[in-house]
Design a protein around this motif. Sequence first.
Motif, PDB file in Angstrom:
ATOM      1  N   ALA A  74       0.806  -1.214   0.000  1.00 43.20           N
ATOM      2  CA  ALA A  74       0.000   0.000   0.000  1.00 43.20           C
ATOM      3  C   ALA A  74       0.845   1.273   0.000  1.00 43.20           C
ATOM      4  CB  ALA A  74      -0.929   0.005   1.221  1.00 43.20           C
ATOM      5  N   LEU A  75       2.158   1.133   0.129  1.00 43.74           N
ATOM      6  CA  LEU A  75       3.028   2.309   0.197  1.00 43.74           C
ATOM      7  C   LEU A  75       3.432   2.765  -1.201  1.00 43.74           C
ATOM      8  CD1 LEU A  75       5.453   1.186   3.055  1.00 43.74           C
ATOM      9  CD2 LEU A  75       3.373   2.555   3.255  1.00 43.74           C
ATOM     10  N   PRO A  76       3.562   4.077  -1.398  1.00 47.70           N
ATOM     11  CA  PRO A  76       4.068   4.552  -2.684  1.00 47.70           C
ATOM     12  C   PRO A  76       5.548   4.199  -2.811  1.00 47.70           C
ATOM     13  CG  PRO A  76       3.783   6.392  -1.156  1.00 47.70           C
ATOM     14  CD  PRO A  76       3.244   5.171  -0.477  1.00 47.70           C
ATOM     15  N   ASP A  77       5.935   3.611  -3.927  1.00 44.87           N
ATOM     16  CA  ASP A  77       7.320   3.206  -4.150  1.00 44.87           C
ATOM     17  C   ASP A  77       8.009   4.247  -5.022  1.00 44.87           C
ATOM     18  OD1 ASP A  77       9.694   1.840  -4.249  1.00 44.87           O
ATOM     19  OD2 ASP A  77       8.944   0.207  -5.515  1.00 44.87           O
ATOM     20  N   THR A  78       8.206   5.431  -4.471  1.00 45.13           N
ATOM     21  CA  THR A  78       8.743   6.554  -5.237  1.00 45.13           C
ATOM     22  C   THR A  78      10.171   6.332  -5.728  1.00 45.13           C
ATOM     23  OG1 THR A  78       9.355   7.624  -3.169  1.00 45.13           O
ATOM     24  CG2 THR A  78       7.261   8.275  -4.136  1.00 45.13           C
ATOM     25  N   HIS A  79      10.914   5.448  -5.067  1.00 46.84           N
ATOM     26  CA  HIS A  79      12.305   5.195  -5.458  1.00 46.84           C
ATOM     27  C   HIS A  79      12.467   3.855  -6.175  1.00 46.84           C
ATOM     28  CE1 HIS A  79      13.548   8.747  -3.288  1.00 46.84           C
ATOM     29  NE2 HIS A  79      12.849   8.328  -2.254  1.00 46.84           N
ATOM     30  N   GLY A  80      11.383   3.128  -6.358  1.00 41.63           N
ATOM     31  CA  GLY A  80      11.406   1.883  -7.104  1.00 41.63           C
ATOM     32  C   GLY A  80      12.275   0.787  -6.502  1.00 41.63           C
ATOM     33  N   ILE A  92      12.842  -4.799   1.042  1.00 44.92           N
ATOM     34  CA  ILE A  92      14.010  -4.183   0.432  1.00 44.92           C
ATOM     35  C   ILE A  92      15.200  -5.070   0.767  1.00 44.92           C
ATOM     36  CG2 ILE A  92      15.512  -2.152   0.357  1.00 44.92           C
ATOM     37  CD1 ILE A  92      13.096  -0.501   1.377  1.00 44.92           C
ATOM     38  N   LYS A  93      15.909  -5.531  -0.262  1.00 44.36           N
ATOM     39  CA  LYS A  93      17.108  -6.352  -0.059  1.00 44.36           C
ATOM     40  C   LYS A  93      18.315  -5.441   0.134  1.00 44.36           C
ATOM     41  CE  LYS A  93      16.231 -10.649  -2.488  1.00 44.36           C
ATOM     42  NZ  LYS A  93      16.680 -11.543  -3.556  1.00 44.36           N
ATOM     43  N   LEU A  94      19.129  -5.806   1.125  1.00 43.35           N
ATOM     44  CA  LEU A  94      20.322  -5.023   1.441  1.00 43.35           C
ATOM     45  C   LEU A  94      21.532  -5.953   1.491  1.00 43.35           C
ATOM     46  CD1 LEU A  94      18.417  -3.213   4.241  1.00 43.35           C
ATOM     47  CD2 LEU A  94      19.117  -2.137   2.112  1.00 43.35           C
ATOM     48  N   PHE A  95      22.588  -5.545   0.812  1.00 44.95           N
ATOM     49  CA  PHE A  95      23.806  -6.340   0.756  1.00 44.95           C
ATOM     50  C   PHE A  95      24.963  -5.669   1.492  1.00 44.95           C
ATOM     51  CE2 PHE A  95      21.186  -7.384  -2.853  1.00 44.95           C
ATOM     52  CZ  PHE A  95      21.178  -8.768  -2.818  1.00 44.95           C
ATOM     53  N   ILE A 100      21.594   0.967   2.560  1.00 41.48           N
ATOM     54  CA  ILE A 100      20.542   1.574   3.386  1.00 41.48           C
ATOM     55  C   ILE A 100      20.237   2.981   2.898  1.00 41.48           C
ATOM     56  CG2 ILE A 100      19.976   2.373   5.724  1.00 41.48           C
ATOM     57  CD1 ILE A 100      21.631  -0.072   6.737  1.00 41.48           C
ATOM     58  N   GLU A 101      21.253   3.760   2.656  1.00 37.59           N
ATOM     59  CA  GLU A 101      21.034   5.110   2.137  1.00 37.59           C
ATOM     60  C   GLU A 101      20.654   5.074   0.664  1.00 37.59           C
ATOM     61  OE1 GLU A 101      23.383   9.331   1.528  1.00 37.59           O
ATOM     62  OE2 GLU A 101      24.094   7.937   3.044  1.00 37.59           O
ATOM     63  N   ASP A 102      21.356   4.252  -0.100  1.00 33.31           N
ATOM     64  CA  ASP A 102      21.110   4.176  -1.544  1.00 33.31           C
ATOM     65  C   ASP A 102      19.680   3.772  -1.868  1.00 33.31           C
ATOM     66  OD1 ASP A 102      23.792   4.796  -1.859  1.00 33.31           O
ATOM     67  OD2 ASP A 102      24.392   2.740  -2.356  1.00 33.31           O
ATOM     68  N   HIS A 107      13.200   6.686   4.482  1.00 30.90           N
ATOM     69  CA  HIS A 107      11.939   7.146   3.879  1.00 30.90           C
ATOM     70  C   HIS A 107      10.859   6.065   3.978  1.00 30.90           C
ATOM     71  CE1 HIS A 107       9.196   8.845   0.894  1.00 30.90           C
ATOM     72  NE2 HIS A 107       9.245   7.690   0.250  1.00 30.90           N
ATOM     73  N   TYR A 108      11.206   4.837   3.618  1.00 31.19           N
ATOM     74  CA  TYR A 108      10.221   3.750   3.630  1.00 31.19           C
ATOM     75  C   TYR A 108       9.828   3.339   5.043  1.00 31.19           C
ATOM     76  CZ  TYR A 108      10.695   3.426  -1.385  1.00 31.19           C
ATOM     77  OH  TYR A 108      10.675   3.711  -2.729  1.00 31.19           O
ATOM     78  N   VAL A 109      10.765   3.405   5.967  1.00 28.54           N
ATOM     79  CA  VAL A 109      10.430   3.106   7.373  1.00 28.54           C
ATOM     80  C   VAL A 109       9.440   4.144   7.894  1.00 28.54           C
ATOM     81  CG1 VAL A 109      11.340   3.031   9.733  1.00 28.54           C
ATOM     82  CG2 VAL A 109      12.525   1.816   7.896  1.00 28.54           C
ATOM     83  N   ALA A 110       9.659   5.409   7.571  1.00 24.82           N
ATOM     84  CA  ALA A 110       8.732   6.466   8.002  1.00 24.82           C
ATOM     85  C   ALA A 110       7.340   6.240   7.420  1.00 24.82           C
ATOM     86  CB  ALA A 110       9.270   7.835   7.599  1.00 24.82           C
ATOM     87  N   LEU A 111       7.270   5.874   6.158  1.00 23.03           N
ATOM     88  CA  LEU A 111       5.967   5.593   5.537  1.00 23.03           C
ATOM     89  C   LEU A 111       5.283   4.402   6.210  1.00 23.03           C
ATOM     90  CD1 LEU A 111       6.761   5.938   1.713  1.00 23.03           C
ATOM     91  CD2 LEU A 111       5.464   7.533   3.144  1.00 23.03           C
TER      92      LEU A 111
END
Length: 118
Positions: A74-80, A92-95, A100-102, A107-111
């Motif tokens: 339901a969240l807007p995925d403004t950064h894809g 979100i996959k993180l390596f 985390i910043e990239d 932003h997504y945690v706040a949403l």
Amino acid sequence: MTCDRVLAFLDELQDQRADHFAIVSRLREIVLQAGPSISEEVKYGGILFSARTPFCGVFSYAGHVTLELSQGAALPDTHGVLLGQGKLRRHIKLFSVSDIEDRHVTHYVALARQAADA
């Protein structure tokens, strides 16, 4: 509020996967700073975070760490960057810590937190 199980989980992760520990620790900081009254618990092999309701979780897998967003569909995925096809969740996959910043995790945690409070 941090419980002994969360600290034990983090200690074990640090011993076994220092690279993942760095990512999980930074994600945890971001989530806990997303607002007041956030609780955390170890569940499903990761750390789940709740405000009035659960809104995200952090999980370490063999090759990556994921930030799971409970109502991510339901969240807007403004950064894809949101992955997944289910009815509710996205992740979100993180390596690396730099992902985390990239990938605009704050932003997504706040949403996700806002959606949990709605």
